[in-house]
Scaffold this motif. Structure first.
Motif, PDB file in Angstrom:
ATOM      1  N   LYS A  94      46.168  44.990  39.277  1.00 50.24           N
ATOM      2  CA  LYS A  94      45.338  46.045  39.226  1.00 50.24           C
ATOM      3  C   LYS A  94      43.935  45.875  39.578  1.00 50.24           C
ATOM      4  N   ASP A  95      43.539  44.407  39.657  1.00 50.22           N
ATOM      5  CA  ASP A  95      42.130  44.003  40.152  1.00 50.22           C
ATOM      6  C   ASP A  95      42.156  43.760  41.640  1.00 50.22           C
ATOM      7  N   ASN A  97      42.961  45.129  45.715  1.00 48.45           N
ATOM      8  CA  ASN A  97      42.773  46.543  46.551  1.00 48.45           C
ATOM      9  C   ASN A  97      43.957  46.701  47.180  1.00 48.45           C
ATOM     10  N   GLY A 101      45.997  48.313  42.302  1.00 49.36           N
ATOM     11  CA  GLY A 101      44.548  48.989  42.255  1.00 49.36           C
ATOM     12  C   GLY A 101      44.617  50.094  42.518  1.00 49.36           C
ATOM     13  N   HIS A 105      43.069  53.082  40.183  1.00 47.89           N
ATOM     14  CA  HIS A 105      41.759  54.095  40.604  1.00 47.89           C
ATOM     15  C   HIS A 105      42.237  55.493  40.395  1.00 47.89           C
ATOM     16  N   THR A 156      38.025  45.148  44.852  1.00 47.27           N
ATOM     17  CA  THR A 156      38.959  46.178  44.067  1.00 47.27           C
ATOM     18  C   THR A 156      38.099  47.563  44.413  1.00 47.27           C
TER      19      THR A 156
END
Length: 160
Positions: A94-95, A97, A101, A105, A156
């Motif tokens: 999740k950290d 891009n 992630g 977002h 991220t």
């Protein structure tokens, strides 16, 4: 003299086997290939829904990540499979891009703009394509392309 030739041959074969083992790559795996394609297709469909509320799609998103977790666990236990395993972990981070992630977002924002969605989708699907290509070919070029992506220090979504 005959023994010396035989000994040299054995040494050469041993060296070849030893040097090959240090650069081994997992062989093509039909299951990995099929599951990666399934994940790509599911991801494509879900990202396209990011212009709608995250909460409306939460069940599908959870199913996608469950399937990703299953594949990560499968890949983790295959010998000589560090690159594929690292790429899947990156997609699930999740950290980073990429996949997780993007969904983090989306969850934070609630709805994603069409332009942001399209750019993110392009990058995420390209990552899946590199992973699929590597699974099929297992050659130096596809390996380097995947390693380049893994080693790329992408920010991220929150750092943008």
């Amino acid at each position: 003299m005959k023994h010396l030739k035989h000994l040299l041959f054995l040494i050469a074969v041993s060296f070849a086997i030893t040097s090959c083992n240090s650069t081994r790559t997992a062989l093509f795996d039909q299951y990995s290939y099929e599951k990666t394609i399934e994940l790509k297709v599911e991801t494509d469909q879900l990202i396209s829904k990011a212009t709608t509320p995250y909460s409306d799609n939460q069940e599908e998103i959870e199913k996608l990540f469950l399937n990703l977790e299953k594949l990560v666990e499968y890949e983790k236990n295959k010998p000589n499979n560090e690159i594929t395993f690292e790429m899947l972990k990156m997609l699930n981070d999740k950290d980073k891009n990429l996949l997780a992630g993007f969904f983090k977002h989306w969850e934070t924002k609630g709805i994603i703009s069409k332009s942001f969605l399209e750019e993110s989708k392009k990058q995420i699907l390209e990552a899946f394509d590199l992973l699929i290509e590597y699974e099929i070919k297992k050659d130096k070029q596809s390996k380097e392309a995947l390693l380049d992506l893994i080693n790329l220090n992408t920010p991220t979504y929150e750092q943008r």
